[in-house]
Design an enzyme around this catalytic site. Structure first.
Site, PDB file in Angstrom:
ATOM      1  N   LYS A  29     -38.249 -45.948  10.518  1.00 32.59           N
ATOM      2  CA  LYS A  29     -38.146 -44.883  10.022  1.00 32.59           C
ATOM      3  C   LYS A  29     -39.644 -45.825   8.533  1.00 32.59           C
ATOM      4  CE  LYS A  29     -35.537 -41.283  10.730  1.00 32.59           C
ATOM      5  NZ  LYS A  29     -34.424 -40.654  10.235  1.00 32.59           N
ATOM      6  N   ILE A  30     -38.917 -46.781   8.355  1.00 27.65           N
ATOM      7  CA  ILE A  30     -39.252 -47.959   7.317  1.00 27.65           C
ATOM      8  C   ILE A  30     -40.183 -48.817   8.432  1.00 27.65           C
ATOM      9  CG2 ILE A  30     -39.443 -48.743   4.792  1.00 27.65           C
ATOM     10  CD1 ILE A  30     -38.718 -46.439   3.383  1.00 27.65           C
TER      11      ILE A  30
END
Lengths: 349, 349, 349, 349
Positions: free
Chosen positions: A298-299
């Site tokens: 997600k990051i």
């Protein structure tokens, strides 16, 4: 031998003791924090990352996740200023924050209270407490009914929270309002769990009056759809997470959705910083680290990131105050979102 | 009817949304915090109480309790400035804080590290970690041995921590040192658990070399004796508590000692504010509320008090920065402590 | 390829969902916790480590650090049982815990209260509050004066906290007392900051009455001396840390003292587990990780260790209850400490 | 005089020191906790309140709010057992918990990991981390696509999360599944922010494939509608809140909705207990007290209530284990919900 060099390397960047003689402005202070330790250093790092987000010539789409009692906390104009100054492109919020912005936009107020008041007495007086702050329940009910009325003007169909919130922003005339300022600047605001808020209560009042009629739906997967196309069509993304809950999770989940839906390999957010008081130790989403989000993709694995464990009413004015005192680079592009039925265009103008 | 008035009364003091346009300096920010909510308001309250302590014409003795990694955190000069500007009269600290002040006073440093470093590797390199900060263990050991040497110059007898710390303050020549500045200004510094620190290690090295010889003792009840007479002979007292642990408890316990020992009815501290991240929920001393201390009589029943749940590296520079920008009243009296064998005189000059 | 195997390896030990059908006893539950996640797993790990400490044939000296409102919390007999069953060899405590044990040993009690009581009213009634628990201030004062009287029986000289606490343990006749049980079993109890407690108040009352007379001192470096020789002369050490503060720091510091004083290279504790609610994020000692302590050499680089972030009134009965239900190995040696003027012999009998 | 009686009254209920000799079972322990202090007492109180909920002859509708990493934490069967034993009537959950139940129901697992793993390495291996627990991202993606397929079988129309989750529960055949057990027993499960979860990702995959076609909507106001009628038509309600977030807020908000929509004056929940690690100090919803909820009328002014600040992986098995060991009263009525287009009937059978 190698050890000696490693040792020297590790002991090479000294802490600078904060010197109040040279710390006059908020910008001075936050810059100085970056050379100290513990949470002051983390605050300084968040500031530096925010500056990097703004200076990045790839013009990342800056997404702001909001949760917590931020209007009660006095941060309404701070958030409004972030939008007004173009240092936020998309807002993802709890419904409560946007509701309380709307409530204030209609001229109602939050009042000074205390965490140890007699809540049963408050109940009798129709006063609602948010930690150390009070609101007027009569005005809350009035506002809920007003929302039911406003959404009643929509023609039947399926709506995202963004569309509902844009309508509410349009309906008030208040320069200091988050909703209104976002409406004016075309900054989309999502509240993926809008049903769980007083705006949701307004929508429910509408629903109960339209049970067997044609009506609008709050089509919450449409939120996912719209947000995923923002992420898909942005050159890069950056995330600012104030508090946890649904906004934090949802801001990060979009990357996964985009990749699964379109078999892409979009990297997660290129920059991320979070302001939280939740500890990682209970394993919950609110306290989860940005590193954990990296395991999920997600990051981005190489993202620049920081977490400041400082309550938002203190942390956000420091960071945003310093960024605005530092100045936004001239000539920085603005992002325009052009909504189509199926998707959204991201224009850099 | 009565309810209506009570309601009106409760909903009479609105929160003021923080306006960054009018928030340039640290003083602006902290003042504005006082009109917001959550921990920002509490920080604003701490500032206001600090100003009240300073303005009080009864000239309360202001006692500062210190615990936590404050030198690592970059607060050395902030605390030194509090002493230098006369806004603190007595310091009660952990030994570690004073040790690290002394270590810096000898020219050694703290370095930028990170909480997720490989600690076993650091061990091999003789580097010690304090959360996100590194210190040089070789210089630590050198400093411990220096302390053993310095106390070796004392003639045998029973010493309080105040006396040991004053000696250490005298031995270094560093304008930015807490110990040295306190020594110069006659501000007593107590570390009631001095044995539990690297200064304690220095004293232990001395002890092991003097086992069968005449030697000094760290007579820790002498600390109680000295501090109780400061409290007994002050017109009023005010407490600033940064962190918990022994300093917090001991700053508050003095009142009880004074009353029991001399059958007095001294009121507890007239003012108190604390900066802490410890939650009351574990029932421990560090997170205990100032209200709880009132049940014990340690804080006066009518005291002005506040607690800010904000980590000290952020909170203390904000509060002290604002107080110093606001300015200390001219003509404010200084407190001189004149030490006698049995007691201490508190002189207002 | 290598990745595939690494992946398989990482995904090889499944979580076992807790099955209440097979979880009847405290031992069942704590064992099952070890196969789950989050803090339950950590509790399970603490239990396993405790069992390892007890089963280790090198017979480590097990040191118990105690801080927090443990007598108020109802843990008096649990701690007493640890001593009675020989699963603790040395106790390092705050003064307050031992004071409250003594207070109960004299027949006085703790009472059910609540965290939101009116503390000013309690003050008027001479009732003192510890979070949700009440004590009788009149009995506290009476107990303080009793302590002054008891230490008055000592002949002038320098005493460690261990000696004072042993005297108090001897003076009461209560099978359920920690102090008394430790006294009977020869288990030393240290309170390195004993001055900072109601026992310290008792000692101060004594001091104020002996200001110009020959008197005893609480020689707090003697504590360091005694404890360092226990560590120096033990085959191995193991640490159980309940809460933070001085006990935690001091239990870990002894290794450093021993090494510096005698130019040894004693490894730190071979086993360590801690029960805490303090977060590492404020950089303070109470929340500091056991990994951080490894960088200092206080805990052995290869030590078995765990931290459970669970409040002690819940965590300690679970762990100790499970250990005692599991049974202490028969034939396990007892440690006898034989005190000499200069040092202490550690005998395994 | 009056004071003397008040004093006596306040000092009348002594703490009972926990006696491990008489504490064999989980039930023994949790009962004993009720006579101690700090969080152990609160856990004991939660247990007592749960027993009261179950014994109440007015047969309150017991609503369970769930948030946090509960499946990772090993609580799947504990929650399933609550439903199976009829001590929960309605579940309100995050989407993530129900997703992970479904993932396990399809035969996939959670694995033992650690909070300090290298998350960038995990990313490369397609392993996702939840604090100290690992899941298999390949199986996650497979499960997401399966969900898209399953909801594809629904005919176009507007659905509540309850209807989607019931469909998922029907689709798996696993006695230990929460979803499946709830499906079998007719216990409704709501996830008011279902879009914000991997189930939401599955629904989004469906959406992206049906953009210009007739399709289902996740009509999140329908959730509000359905839940409000449960509350409206129940004799009484009771709330068990595990963690914060949307489930906590939404469980409490229903009362307000019901009152505004139908001009009723339904009292809030008659019983409530919460298990949380969030502190009230950040003013957020997750840490907000049950007292605060009383000011809003969400919890009845005279409700029996308690909060245990203990992480759920430890607290929930203790409370539920004790309740089940204590036994559910025979002859206790079951609640059947009969769903109609406009409302829901609550039948006691």
């Amino acid at each position: 031998m190698a050890d000696k060099e490693e040792r020297k390397e590790l002991l090479s960047r000294p802490i600078k003791q904060l010197d109040l003689d040279n710390t006059i402005t908020v910008l001075d202070l936050v810059k100085a924090f970056g050379n100290t330790s513990i949470q002051a250093r983390n605050l300084g790092r968040c500031f530096e990352i925010y500056e990097d987000m703004i200076a990045d010539e790839d013009r990342p789409t800056i997404i702001l996740g909001l949760s917590g009692p931020l209007i009660a906390a006095g941060l309404r104009k701070v958030i409004r200023d972030m939008i007004h100054n173009g240092i936020v492109d998309v807002v993802v919020s709890t419904g409560a924050i946007m509701y309380q912005d709307f409530y204030q936009g209609r001229g109602f107020k939050h009042y000074v209270g205390s965490p140890d008041m007699d809540d049963r007495m408050l109940r009798n007086l129709l006063i609602d407490r948010i930690y150390d702050t009070l609101v007027d329940e009569e005005k809350f009910e009035e506002t809920d009914r007003m929302i039911a009325k406003i959404v009643g003007s929509l023609k039947p169909g399926n709506y995202s929270s963004r569309q509902i919130l844009s309508l509410l922003g349009e309906s008030i005339d208040d320069e200091n309002s988050i909703l209104h300022t976002a409406y004016k600047h075309g900054v989309p605001i999502f509240a993926p769990a809008l049903n769980d808020s007083s705006i949701g209560i307004g929508l429910t009042l509408y629903y109960e009056n339209h049970k067997n009629k044609e009506r609008i739906t709050l089509d919450s997967i449409k939120d996912n759809h719209e947000f995923l196309h923002i992420v898909l069509n942005s050159k890069k993304t950056a995330a600012i997470l104030v508090g946890g809950g649904v906004p934090k999770n949802w801001v990060n989940d979009a990357v996964v959705m985009a990749n699964y839906a379109y078999q892409k390999e979009i990297e997660g957010h290129s920059y991320a910083f979070q302001i939280t008081t939740a500890s990682p130790a209970d394993g919950g989403l609110s306290g989860s680290t940005l590193e954990e989000a990296q395991s999920w993709g997600k990051i981005w694995q190489k993202a620049t990131k920081a977490t400041a464990y400082v309550e938002a009413s203190v942390a956000l004015p420091l960071i945003v105050g310093a960024v605005l005192q530092g100045g936004v680079p001239t000539g920085r592009k603005k992002i325009n979102f052009v909504w189509t039925d199926d998707s959204v265009e991201v224009k850099y103008v």
